[in-house]
Design an enzyme around this catalytic site. Structure first.
Site, mmCIF file in Angstrom:
data_model
loop_
_atom_site.group_PDB
_atom_site.id
_atom_site.type_symbol
_atom_site.label_atom_id
_atom_site.label_comp_id
_atom_site.label_asym_id
_atom_site.label_seq_id
_atom_site.Cartn_x
_atom_site.Cartn_y
_atom_site.Cartn_z
ATOM 1 N N GLY A 1 31.225 5.098 10.227
ATOM 2 C CA GLY A 1 32.348 5.269 11.151
ATOM 3 C C GLY A 1 33.320 4.112 11.020
ATOM 4 N N ARG B 1 33.869 10.442 6.776
ATOM 5 C CA ARG B 1 34.103 11.658 5.995
ATOM 6 C C ARG B 1 35.461 11.668 5.299
ATOM 7 N NH1 ARG B 1 32.963 15.420 11.071
ATOM 8 N NH2 ARG B 1 34.332 13.785 11.834
ATOM 9 N N TYR C 1 27.719 14.730 25.821
ATOM 10 C CA TYR C 1 27.752 13.470 25.052
ATOM 11 C C TYR C 1 26.677 12.468 25.484
ATOM 12 C CZ TYR C 1 30.000 8.961 23.667
ATOM 13 O OH TYR C 1 30.292 7.705 23.171
ATOM 14 N N LYS D 1 23.656 9.752 23.544
ATOM 15 C CA LYS D 1 23.672 8.288 23.627
ATOM 16 C C LYS D 1 22.365 7.774 24.255
ATOM 17 C CE LYS D 1 27.618 7.183 21.756
ATOM 18 N NZ LYS D 1 27.667 6.559 20.425
HETATM 19 N N1 LIG Z 1 36.031 5.523 22.364
HETATM 20 C C1 LIG Z 1 35.273 5.200 23.427
HETATM 21 O O1 LIG Z 1 35.751 5.165 24.583
HETATM 22 C C2 LIG Z 1 33.838 4.851 23.240
HETATM 23 C C3 LIG Z 1 33.193 5.081 22.014
HETATM 24 N N2 LIG Z 1 31.871 4.754 21.905
HETATM 25 C C4 LIG Z 1 31.175 4.953 20.634
HETATM 26 O O2 LIG Z 1 31.664 3.971 19.711
HETATM 27 C C5 LIG Z 1 31.666 4.503 18.382
HETATM 28 C C6 LIG Z 1 33.061 4.399 17.798
HETATM 29 O O3 LIG Z 1 33.902 5.167 18.636
HETATM 30 P P1 LIG Z 1 35.495 5.111 18.417
HETATM 31 O O4 LIG Z 1 35.936 3.732 18.170
HETATM 32 O O5 LIG Z 1 36.108 5.899 19.520
HETATM 33 O O6 LIG Z 1 35.608 5.879 17.016
HETATM 34 P P2 LIG Z 1 36.727 6.892 16.474
HETATM 35 O O7 LIG Z 1 36.529 8.237 17.092
HETATM 36 O O8 LIG Z 1 38.052 6.235 16.565
HETATM 37 O O9 LIG Z 1 36.243 6.967 14.942
HETATM 38 C C7 LIG Z 1 35.000 7.559 14.694
HETATM 39 C C8 LIG Z 1 34.594 7.190 13.275
HETATM 40 O O10 LIG Z 1 33.396 7.883 12.935
HETATM 41 C C9 LIG Z 1 33.624 8.674 11.747
HETATM 42 N N3 LIG Z 1 32.787 9.877 11.855
HETATM 43 C C10 LIG Z 1 32.806 10.816 12.834
HETATM 44 N N4 LIG Z 1 31.877 11.769 12.582
HETATM 45 C C11 LIG Z 1 31.261 11.421 11.414
HETATM 46 C C12 LIG Z 1 30.239 12.002 10.608
HETATM 47 N N5 LIG Z 1 29.661 13.149 10.955
HETATM 48 N N6 LIG Z 1 29.866 11.367 9.475
HETATM 49 C C13 LIG Z 1 30.460 10.208 9.100
HETATM 50 N N7 LIG Z 1 31.437 9.595 9.819
HETATM 51 C C14 LIG Z 1 31.830 10.207 10.957
HETATM 52 C C15 LIG Z 1 35.124 8.945 11.767
HETATM 53 O O11 LIG Z 1 35.667 9.229 10.499
HETATM 54 P P3 LIG Z 1 35.745 10.763 9.935
HETATM 55 O O12 LIG Z 1 36.185 11.641 11.088
HETATM 56 O O13 LIG Z 1 36.733 10.676 8.825
HETATM 57 O O14 LIG Z 1 34.366 11.083 9.456
HETATM 58 C C16 LIG Z 1 35.632 7.591 12.241
HETATM 59 O O15 LIG Z 1 35.591 6.663 11.182
HETATM 60 C C17 LIG Z 1 31.162 5.943 18.521
HETATM 61 O O16 LIG Z 1 29.765 5.960 18.274
HETATM 62 C C18 LIG Z 1 31.433 6.277 19.974
HETATM 63 O O17 LIG Z 1 30.547 7.274 20.471
HETATM 64 C C19 LIG Z 1 31.137 4.211 22.942
HETATM 65 C C20 LIG Z 1 31.744 3.978 24.156
HETATM 66 C C21 LIG Z 1 33.127 4.276 24.372
HETATM 67 C C1 LIG Z 2 29.593 -2.905 40.001
HETATM 68 C C2 LIG Z 2 29.143 -1.713 39.185
HETATM 69 C C3 LIG Z 2 29.850 -0.442 39.604
HETATM 70 C C4 LIG Z 2 29.565 0.687 38.587
HETATM 71 C C5 LIG Z 2 30.361 1.910 38.968
HETATM 72 C C6 LIG Z 2 30.123 3.033 37.945
HETATM 73 C C7 LIG Z 2 31.362 3.144 37.073
HETATM 74 C C8 LIG Z 2 31.100 4.068 35.932
HETATM 75 C C9 LIG Z 2 32.120 3.833 34.838
HETATM 76 C C10 LIG Z 2 31.712 4.616 33.607
HETATM 77 C C11 LIG Z 2 32.513 4.193 32.408
HETATM 78 C C12 LIG Z 2 32.072 4.943 31.174
HETATM 79 C C13 LIG Z 2 32.460 4.133 29.944
HETATM 80 C C14 LIG Z 2 31.924 4.773 28.684
HETATM 81 C C15 LIG Z 2 33.015 5.584 28.042
HETATM 82 C C16 LIG Z 2 32.497 6.428 26.902
HETATM 83 O O1 LIG Z 2 31.462 6.244 26.350
HETATM 84 C C17 LIG Z 2 33.386 7.569 26.583
HETATM 85 N N1 LIG Z 2 34.792 7.140 26.568
HETATM 86 C C18 LIG Z 2 32.994 8.230 25.284
HETATM 87 O O2 LIG Z 2 33.737 7.798 24.224
#
Ligand SMILES: NC(=O)C1=CN([C@@H]2O[C@H](COP(=O)(O)OP(=O)(O)OC[C@H]3O[C@@H](n4cnc5c(N)ncnc54)[C@H](OP(=O)(O)O)[C@@H]3O)[C@@H](O)[C@H]2O)C=CC1
Ligand SMILES: CCCCCCCCCCCCCCCC(=O)[C@@H](N)CO
Length: 347
Positions: free
Chosen positions: A21, A46, A179, A183
């Site tokens: 990723g 990908r 989702y 996780k």
């Molecule tokens: N954004 C958020 O708010 C949060 C995200 N996360 C987690 O953090 C990580 C990064 O998220 P984020 O920064 O949003 O990432 P993005 O969605 O911006 O990018 C995702 C990356 O993963 C790659 N990817 C997706 N599916 C596949 C696959 N099947 N095989 C290989 N590569 C893949 C994509 O490239 P391509 O599509 O070209 O394959 C891209 O490089 C993830 O695991 C996400 O669940 C956790 C908490 C919050």
């Molecule tokens: C003092 C403590 C109080 C706690 C209150 C509870 C608040 C909950 C906030 C939940 C935030 C979720 C972030 C993850 C986002 C994520 O993983 C997605 N964006 C997927 O990409």
């Protein structure tokens, strides 16, 4: 040495690091951050065009562009065979040795109410969130833990397997049903491997007389809150308004902030890593069997967090109840769905 004379538990200069990723969002920020620190980096995803532009970024910011090597591999990591091919290709590229670090960032979120999201999409979430990480971990650890005879042992640095999870594994929120379970499964796998890997690390201490792995291994998991990434932009189009209201306490961070905070925590040798205080409070309520970074501090914080959550959990449920009372059913089945049609990332 670094900060307050402590040993850097995550040295990266000259090390070979795979970021799955790594072509977008957090993974891309981690890849360029590590390139700045002198690591050789392989990014895996990908879409080739995004991978190529990431390699260009890394070359531009590299600590020593003449010595550092960068590579990309296009693979769909939801397919176990593709993960094995990826690790084999990295090993071939790295003169026959496996990588020193593998950081699993691949994945994206498709939010929605559980009964409203087709099961096919919920299975795709498990494939793209859990199985991309588990497939990569399986292929990596089979490479790293293969027995090496005493006569063939080399001085290899400690290896690190890093998962990227979410604080939703600690505190689920309505509207993330497709989702969060994926996780939570990553968190459970991380805790299991943190224990299981010690068997191999024990064998590694006897490598001078028995076959043992080529290096000892440490498992880490990052638990970000919201990250202002392409994936986040996409999920915002799908996310129920109730979910946005419930996660109002979150202040999403940039991918660069999350990358920097995560790497600093890895340098401190942390296991379960959060990226802001509220995430640490959420972690503290459900530390359970997980390894502690600071046993005393984590235990005291878990007592205090559980007191705070005495109010938080009913509050989240009351907000959902009052939402239903005010707005009625989210969507009568079969009615035309008025929510804007977002383009979910290609499966
Ligand atoms: N954004 C958020 O708010 C949060 C995200 N996360 C987690 O953090 C990580 C990064 O998220 P984020 O920064 O949003 O990432 P993005 O969605 O911006 O990018 C995702 C990356 O993963 C790659 N990817 C997706 N599916 C596949 C696959 N099947 N095989 C290989 N590569 C893949 C994509 O490239 P391509 O599509 O070209 O394959 C891209 O490089 C993830 O695991 C996400 O669940 C956790 C908490 C919050
Ligand atoms: C003092 C403590 C109080 C706690 C209150 C509870 C608040 C909950 C906030 C939940 C935030 C979720 C972030 C993850 C986002 C994520 O993983 C997605 N964006 C997927 O990409």
């Amino acid at each position: 040495m670094f900060g307050f004379g402590r040993k850097n538990e995550f040295p990266v200069e000259g090390r070979v690091i795979v970021i799955t990723g790594g072509s977008d969002g957090m993974g891309r920020a981690v890849a360029t951050n590590l390139a700045r620190r002198g690591a050789h980096v392989v990014v895996v995803a990908r879409t080739v065009s995004k991978l190529q532009s990431t390699v260009e970024d890394m070359r531009r910011v590299a600590l020593n562009s003449l010595k550092q090597r960068f590579f990309y591999i296009s693979a769909d990591l939801s397919d176990a065979a593709e993960c094995e091919r990826m690790i084999a290709e990295v090993t071939g590229w790295n003169y026959g040795s496996g990588p020193d670090v593998v950081w699993c960032c691949a994945g994206f979120c498709h939010p929605g109410f559980f009964t409203e999201v087709p099961i096919s999409i919920q299975r795709q979430q498990m494939d793209n969130v859990y199985w991309t990480a588990a497939n990569t971990a399986h292929a990596t650890l089979r490479n790293w833990l293969a027995p090496v005879a005493p006569s063939a042992q080399m001085k290899n640095p400690r290896r690190h397997l890093i998962f990227t999870c979410s604080t939703l594994a600690f505190t689920p929120i309505a509207g993330y049903g497709p989702y969060s379970p994926a996780k939570a499964a990553i968190r459970s796998l991380s805790d299991t491997l943190s224990q299981e890997i010690e068997m191999y690390n024990g064998a590694f201490t006897q490598r001078h007389r028995n076959s043992a792995p080529a290096a000892d291994v440490k498992i880490h998991t990052i638990f970000p809150m919201g990250i202002l990434s392409a994936g986040f932009e996409n999920e915002q189009k799908l996310k129920p308004e109730l979910t946005k209201m419930l996660e109002d306490a979150d202040k999403p961070q940039t991918p660069e902030e999350v990358a920097q905070i995560s790497i600093s925590a890895l340098e401190r040798g942390e296991y379960l890593i959060t990226t802001m205080f509220i995430g640490n409070v959420m972690k503290a309520t459900s530390l359970g069997p997980s390894p502690r970074n600071a046993p005393i501090g984590d235990t005291v914080l878990s007592w205090l967090s559980n007191l705070v959550f005495l109010q938080v959990i009913p509050d989240l449920r009351n907000k959902a109840f009052n939402w239903g009372k005010t707005n009625g059913l989210p969507n009568v089945y079969g009615e035309e769905d008025e929510t804007p049609q977002a383009t979910t990332p290609p499966s």
